[in-house]
Enzyme design. Structure first.
Site, short mmCIF file in Angstrom:
data_model
loop_
_atom_site.label_atom_id
_atom_site.label_comp_id
_atom_site.label_asym_id
_atom_site.label_seq_id
_atom_site.Cartn_x
_atom_site.Cartn_y
_atom_site.Cartn_z
N SER A 142 22.70 49.84 33.17
CA SER A 142 24.73 48.93 33.13
C SER A 142 24.49 49.66 31.07
CB SER A 142 24.79 47.57 33.43
OG SER A 142 25.79 46.64 33.15
N TYR A 155 20.38 39.17 34.13
CA TYR A 155 20.77 41.10 34.76
C TYR A 155 20.39 41.80 32.87
CZ TYR A 155 24.05 43.96 36.16
OH TYR A 155 24.52 44.77 36.11
#
Length: 252
Positions: A142, A155
């Protein structure tokens, strides 16, 4: 083009029951690969398999909880009974719990890291054992692995770990003709982001740092993954390919 074809290859896609994983599994099948679809929910995998069949491809369903090492190992043993070897692994399984740093619990931290990065390593370890003639491992990281985002500290840490893991595995496994790369998406509409993208103000914030001024479509991840899985990228390893509408030019 022949360099992008995956005929005769076997691919495993984790988190293939919906969202990005489903789109990638279908795309790999359309490029000629036989696809082993993995996730916890068999009903979701059955729908992915139906869509692959409808597109003229071949798939195998293997239920797995990739946050659990024993489940990973037993699932790969099931793969052994279905296909002779593995050529491609797409580490797509992922999740998030959006908590402010002050509020993150130990259980939340562990769950996010186990699902997003620990699972990817142990799936890669198992897949490598089955890559008889080399192969390609692709992890879905990501932009949160390189930028501080509102997605949360756990995350971001898990995706940064994936990016660094990609480099280290590429270094260690390159001599065995195993290439290891990653994809770094920005915002795409998935079950994970759907609710967020219903907030118009939030979407405008996203678009303000996205030069292409739109949210990504799932099919726009398929081409990059096929590129990394195929001979078209045969001299590429240890890289993270950002598919982000230009977002990493900016901060957020």
């Amino acid at each position: 083009m022949a360099h992008f074809r995956l005929d005769g290859k076997v691919a495993i896609v984790t988190g293939a029951g919906r969202g990005i994983g489903r789109a990638l599994a279908i795309g790999l099948a359309e490029a000629g690969a036989e696809v082993v679809v993995m996730s916890r929910t068999v009903a979701d995998l059955e729908e992915t398999a139906r869509l692959i069949e409808r597109a003229g491809g071949k798939s195998y369903i293997v239920s797995a909880d990739v946050s659990n090492i024993n489940s990973i190992r037993s699932s790969f043993k099931k793969v052994d009974g279905l296909v002779p070897s593995v050529d491609i692994l797409v580490n797509n399984a992922g999740m998030n719990i959006r908590s402010k740093a002050d509020d993150v619990t130990e259980a939340e931290w562990q769950q996010i890291l186990d699902t997003n990065s620990r699972s990817a390593f142990f799936c890669a370890q198992e897949a490598k054992k089955r890559m008889a003639d080399g192969g390609s491992i692709i992890s879905i990281a990501s932009v949160a692995g390189t930028r501080a985002l509102r997605t949360g500290v756990a995350y971001g840490a898990s995706k940064a770990a994936l990016i660094q893991m990609t480099k280290t595995l590429a270094l260690e496994w390159g001599a065995e003709n195993i290439r290891v790369n990653a994809i770094g998406p920005w915002y795409f509409e998935t079950p994970l982001t759907k609710k967020l993208l219903e907030d118009e103000a939030y979407v405008q914030n996203i678009l303000s740092v996205t030069p292409l001024k739109r949210i990504g479509q799932l099919e726009e991840l398929v081409g990059p993954v096929i590129f990394l899985a195929s001979n078209a990228s045969s001299y590429m390893t240890g890289q993270t390919l950002f598919v982000d509408g230009g977002m990493t030019i900016h901060g957020f």
